[in-house]
Design an enzyme around this catalytic site. Structure first.
Site, PDB file in Angstrom:
ATOM      1  CD  GLU A 222      -1.545   2.321   1.878  1.00 34.44           C
ATOM      2  OE1 GLU A 222      -2.267   3.309   1.808  1.00 34.44           O
ATOM      3  OE2 GLU A 222      -0.491   2.400   2.393  1.00 34.44           O
ATOM      4  CD  GLU A 223       2.424   3.189   4.136  1.00 37.23           C
ATOM      5  OE1 GLU A 223       2.454   4.383   3.481  1.00 37.23           O
ATOM      6  OE2 GLU A 223       1.688   2.914   5.098  1.00 37.23           O
TER       7      GLU A 223
HETATM    8 ZN   LIG Z   1      -1.847   3.064   5.805  1.00 35.65          ZN
END
Ligand SMILES: [Zn+2]
Length: 384
Positions: A234-235
């Site tokens: 996600e990052e």
């Molecule tokens: Zn997050």
């Protein structure tokens, strides 16, 4: 006399049971500690995935599934609207870039780091022979120029020191380019309070909410099939949520995230949440605008359940709800958060009451999301 003795004995056993109860470790603290301490930078979420699989597999109605990027997909219920509940497993970290001639390592950062968060920190490199302790040093006060005393040092000037003097020594420690790097910052209950200090609350707090919500929904009647999904990477651009949503094909999606607490001196326009104020929802962030009917549904549910709800709008913040929203032909989504102080840093703080209330909110929402409710939220037909 005999009945007196019996009474005494039963009092004694009650006292003993109460003492044992008080001494028994809180399983929720244990779960939060294991999740926060597990190393899992983007693309190397293995340790976190192992925890998620162990916690979710006994709860899932069907065998766990995985997407091609390592996301874990558990399922509660097999009929009704498809609800995707998402939390990401990865955390801020880095990758060893190059081993220099003096045995120092340069690092490729992964995720949104401030340069000022990088100096004078302990890190763990996931080397081929096991964890390797590293430190990003700091220029020594005894030799810096006056200008350097207040300067922020750019990330290009920062190196990992593992105590090696040569590339051969670094290799002997099992370190090479491409090895994952994470903050070294163990979980701590803060001074007997209900605040917990640790790394990676973004998004291990969401992973913990996901596990507890699934545990409760397994015993709670509901008219939907709920996909509890732990995503990857996600990052660095919401990558795992995209591929996981392709598997799940959600009719509606709820992202579980760490919110941005602003009770330590920030500007009121930046974010309004505070620690201890309960769960929050995002009315705006730079990756998505939530479905307005879904926002109304969540606000109404929180109100009827007497769960405090913090409303927030945060620029410079993206989350997995954006990928669920744009999956397939589109789905209503919302980002639901547990506030965190100091995200994207070695040391963050979460509040236990906020965590518990976020789980309560999720259970209330998932209990109410039947076909009729989901259809109404998804309906864009103008009112007659
Ligand atoms: Zn997050």
């Amino acid at each position: 006399m005999r009945s007196c003795l019996l009474l005494l004995a039963s009092f004694a056993s009650m006292f003993l049971i109460a003492t044992i109860e008080a001494q028994r470790p809180d399983p929720t603290i244990g779960l939060l500690q294991r999740l926060a301490d597990a190393p899992g930078p983007p693309g190397a979420e293995d340790a976190v995935r192992a925890i998620m699989v162990a916690e979710l597999k006994g709860l899932s109605s069907v065998p766990l599934r995985y997407d091609g990027m390592g996301s874990v997909i558990a399922q509660e219920g097999t009929s009704g609207p498809r609800i995707m509940v998402d939390a990401h497993m990865d955390e801020l970290g880095g990758i060893v870039r190059r081993v220099g001639p003096n045995g120092q390592l340069s690092m490729q950062m992964l995720g949104g780091w401030l340069d000022q968060a990088l100096v004078d920190q302990r890190w763990i490199i996931l080397g081929s022979k096991g964890p390797v302790h590293a430190v990003t040093g700091i220029r020594d006060i005894h030799v810096v120029t006056p200008a350097e005393r207040t300067a922020v040092f750019p990330r290009e000037s920062i190196f990992l020191d593992i105590g090696a003097r040569t590339p051969a020594e670094a290799a002997a420690m099992g370190v090479e380019p491409g090895d994952p790097v994470v903050p070294d910052s163990p979980f701590t209950v803060m001074n007997g309070s209900d605040n917990y200090l640790g790394k990676a609350w973004d998004d291990r707090i969401g992973c913990a909410v996901l596990i507890e919500a699934m545990r409760r929904m397994a015993k709670t009647p509901h008219a939907s099939q709920i996909f509890f999904v732990a995503t990857t990477q996600e990052e660095i651009g919401l990558r795992g949520a995209r591929t996981a949503a392709n598997v799940v094909k959600p009719d509606l999606g709820l992202a579980l995230e760490g919110g941005i607490a602003n009770d330590q001196g920030g500007h009121a326009e930046e974010t309004q949440a505070h620690l201890g104020g309960g769960p929050g929802i995002f009315l705006y962030d730079s990756s998505a605008i939530p479905n307005r009917k879904l926002v109304r549904f969540v606000r109404d549910t929180a109100k009827t359940q007497n769960i405090p709800l913090q409303l927030d709008l945060v620029q410079g913040y993206g989350d997995d709800s954006a990928e669920m929203q744009e999956s397939g032909t589109g789905a209503p989504t919302l980002n639901i958060v547990t506030p965190v102080r100091y995200t994207h840093a070695h040391n963050g703080i979460v509040n236990r009451g906020d965590f518990d209330k976020t789980v309560d909110l999720m259970v209330a929402l998932l209990t109410r999301l039947d076909q009729k409710t989901v259809d109404a939220i998804r309906d864009f037909t103008p009112a007659q």
